[in-house]
Design a protein around this motif. Structure first.
Motif, mmCIF file in Angstrom:
data_model
loop_
_atom_site.group_PDB
_atom_site.id
_atom_site.type_symbol
_atom_site.label_atom_id
_atom_site.label_comp_id
_atom_site.label_asym_id
_atom_site.label_seq_id
_atom_site.Cartn_x
_atom_site.Cartn_y
_atom_site.Cartn_z
ATOM 1 N N GLN A 73 0.999 -1.144 -0.073
ATOM 2 C CA GLN A 73 0.021 0.068 -0.106
ATOM 3 C C GLN A 73 0.846 1.256 0.013
ATOM 4 O OE1 GLN A 73 -2.514 0.218 3.455
ATOM 5 N NE2 GLN A 73 -3.774 2.050 2.546
ATOM 6 N N ALA A 77 1.114 4.165 -2.932
ATOM 7 C CA ALA A 77 0.871 5.537 -2.803
ATOM 8 C C ALA A 77 1.831 6.430 -3.009
ATOM 9 C CB ALA A 77 0.372 5.699 -1.097
ATOM 10 N N ALA A 81 2.614 9.430 -6.010
ATOM 11 C CA ALA A 81 2.617 10.686 -5.444
ATOM 12 C C ALA A 81 4.024 11.257 -6.258
ATOM 13 C CB ALA A 81 2.744 10.801 -3.902
ATOM 14 N N GLU A 214 -0.992 4.937 4.153
ATOM 15 C CA GLU A 214 -2.276 5.209 3.428
ATOM 16 C C GLU A 214 -1.810 6.306 2.445
ATOM 17 O OE1 GLU A 214 -6.434 6.894 5.424
ATOM 18 O OE2 GLU A 214 -4.211 7.758 6.204
ATOM 19 N N THR A 215 -0.767 7.104 2.665
ATOM 20 C CA THR A 215 -0.517 8.298 1.912
ATOM 21 C C THR A 215 0.727 8.237 1.204
ATOM 22 O OG1 THR A 215 0.189 9.460 3.910
ATOM 23 C CG2 THR A 215 -1.855 9.661 3.135
ATOM 24 N N THR A 217 3.648 9.127 2.861
ATOM 25 C CA THR A 217 4.220 10.212 3.434
ATOM 26 C C THR A 217 5.571 9.458 4.142
ATOM 27 O OG1 THR A 217 2.160 11.406 3.456
ATOM 28 C CG2 THR A 217 3.850 12.109 4.898
ATOM 29 N N ARG A 249 -2.276 4.366 9.047
ATOM 30 C CA ARG A 249 -2.994 5.617 8.463
ATOM 31 C C ARG A 249 -2.332 6.972 8.940
ATOM 32 N NH1 ARG A 249 -5.744 1.578 10.366
ATOM 33 N NH2 ARG A 249 -4.692 1.797 12.411
ATOM 34 N N PHE A 250 -2.681 7.703 8.327
ATOM 35 C CA PHE A 250 -2.244 9.146 8.539
ATOM 36 C C PHE A 250 -2.505 9.829 10.048
ATOM 37 C CE2 PHE A 250 -1.689 13.851 8.282
ATOM 38 C CZ PHE A 250 -0.452 13.971 7.812
ATOM 39 N N ASP A 251 -3.544 9.257 10.503
ATOM 40 C CA ASP A 251 -4.290 9.674 11.786
ATOM 41 C C ASP A 251 -3.330 8.940 12.826
ATOM 42 O OD1 ASP A 251 -6.255 11.130 10.717
ATOM 43 O OD2 ASP A 251 -7.913 9.649 11.112
ATOM 44 N N THR A 277 5.481 13.939 0.832
ATOM 45 C CA THR A 277 4.489 12.944 0.067
ATOM 46 C C THR A 277 5.162 13.076 -1.324
ATOM 47 O OG1 THR A 277 3.036 13.368 1.913
ATOM 48 C CG2 THR A 277 2.223 11.752 -0.445
#
Ligand code: SF4
Length: 458
Positions: A73, A77, A81, A214-215, A217, A249-251, A277
């Motif tokens: 994942q 991502a 980016a 997730e991102t 980053t 996750r970013f959170d 990112t």
């Protein structure tokens, strides 16, 4: 050197040498006690600290349980980016990838953010062999690099050096010759030395504290701002990231941005948190390479009892409370990962046979477990690794004899009677000497429970 190891001696040999250095013990005692007290104070401010630890623990457990999925994942991502993701199985392969990127850009000098992962793979030496100079830009790392020394603490790499020693190193290397040991003066000397290098560097190299699946980053936490310069000024950025650094996750970052600064520098918030990112046209590096490094981590993952070590977020809290680390310092561990985390990580990354004494570099007091922000039960893993460490012939013979005695109740009772009549001095000699040289052999009870029971019944 392309491994986490730096020393050739065993832990007891190296510790014996370090213990003779009274200056080192003074520096370490002062530094670890100061950080320890500050950490306790900022942690006490949070009523939900234990809940935060539980959350950090649960997130990292999820990562290790589903690492394959999160890695893919993350790759998807980050690639979407604009980053280029490389996979490296070992240290040499990872260094080759980084060196190849630097060479393709025709560079002979790169600036670096402090990174344990690049130390683990011996990146600076690998680059030097190919004619590329890697300039460390973290103050303490710069001090060590200028002196040809190596790190002895995860977070404060030059903890074994005081400012008079640093002044002398600067006078000898970057000058000026009349430098004082005032911290502000030393910081200014480093700043002047590094500024020109920041401005001319076209390639920057970093690690990452976290990588968000997730991102895509990457996140770096630091105190001096040098990391932000390295990750924003050069046109090309190469980030070497251990595969265990993922967060789903970013959170999730919100949990770790509370856990890490408080556990490491004892701050409520660290001064610089950089997140990037992929690439953004016209802003920051226009080429981003991410090298995902295994280097033994999947082997660690295979061991259900040892894999908890992969949850480590390299905060160094366990080092600062460890009575063994406080006395021996980091170099005795012979690895860029010293202290309690080093005692469980290095044997797993390198093989217990390669460093059989490291799992014994602990009193098993449990202080490391109490402060660990992701609740790694270090003592339990140490005991597990001790079970795997090769035994000395005398120890093996003794264990075999004990197993034979314990296997039969009559033999066991006879051994108990014998133990009562053998003088302590004799019982503590022979193969037991190593153990009894610093401990007293406990006295044998005059009567066993069974004897007492039989006597009572009759
Ligand atoms: S084992 Fe825990 S306390 Fe030690 S460095 Fe890792 S996260 Fe910090």
């Amino acid at each position: 050197m392309s491994s986490a190891r730096r020393g050739a001696s065993s832990f007891p040999e190296a510790a014996r040498v370090e213990l003779r250095n009274t200056q080192l013990r003074r520096n370490l005692g002062h530094a670890t006690h100061t950080i320890r007290e500050k950490r306790a104070a900022v942690v006490a401010e949070l009523e939900d600290w234990e809940l935060l630890r539980e959350a950090g623990d649960a997130i990292k457990r999820d990562v290790t349980a589903n690492l394959d999925r999160y890695l893919e994942q993350f790759e998807a991502a980050a690639t979407a980016a604009g980053a280029m993701v490389h996979w490296a199985l070992g240290a040499d392969g990872a260094s080759d990838i980084v060196a190849g990127i630097v060479e393709r850009h025709g560079e002979r000098e790169v600036v670096k953010v402090k990174s344990l992962t690049t130390d683990e793979i011996g990146l600076n030496d690998a680059l030097a062999r190919r004619g590329v100079e890697a300039v460390e830009t973290d103050f303490a790392e710069l001090v060590l690099q200028l002196d040809g020394d190596w790190s002895s603490h995860i977070l404060v790499p030059a903890i074994h050096r005081n400012r008079t020693e640093i002044r002398d190193i600067f006078r000898r290397t970057i000058g000026p010759a009349d430098l004082t040991d005032d911290p502000a003066v030393l910081a200014e000397a480093a700043r002047l030395h590094l500024r020109a290098r920041f401005l001319r560097a076209r390639v920057g190299i970093s690690g990452a504290n976290f990588a968000i699946a997730e991102t895509g980053t990457l996140v770096v936490l630091e105190s001096e701002g040098n990391g932000r310069m390295c990750t924003t000024l050069p046109e090309v950025l190469v980030s070497v990231v251990g595969i265990e650094k993922l967060l789903p996750r970013f959170d999730d970052l919100g949990i770790f941005l509370q856990l890490l600064p408080r556990s490491s520098t004892a701050e409520r918030m660290n001064p610089y948190t950089s997140l990037w990112t992929g690439v953004t046209p016209g802003d920051g590096p226009q080429e981003l390479h991410i090298v995902l490094l295994d280097n033994g981590r999947t082997d660690v993952l295979r061991d259900p009892a040892g894999r908890d070590a992969l949850r480590c977020i390299r905060c160094s809290a366990c080092l600062n409370v460890c009575p063994v680390y406080e006395r021996t310092g980091g170099h005795a561990y012979g690895s860029i990962y010293p202290g309690p985390i080093g005692a469980i990580l290095t044997p797993q990354l390198e093989g217990v046979d390669a460093v059989p004494t490291l799992p014994y570099a602990s009193s098993l007091c449990g202080a490391c477990y109490e402060v660990c922000p992701v609740r790694i039960d270090i003592p339990r893993i140490l005991v597990h690794l001790r079970g795997q460490a090769p035994k000395r012939p005398a120890e093996r013979r003794m264990m075999r004899a004990l197993a034979w005695v314990f296997a039969d109740s009559r033999r066991y009772r006879r051994a108990q009677r014998l133990a009562r009549v053998v003088p302590r001095r004799v019982a503590g000699g022979g193969p037991m000497r190593g153990w009894t040289s610093s401990r007293e052999l406990p006295p044998v009870a005059p009567q066993t429970f069974r004897e007492w029971w039989d006597e009572r019944r009759s």
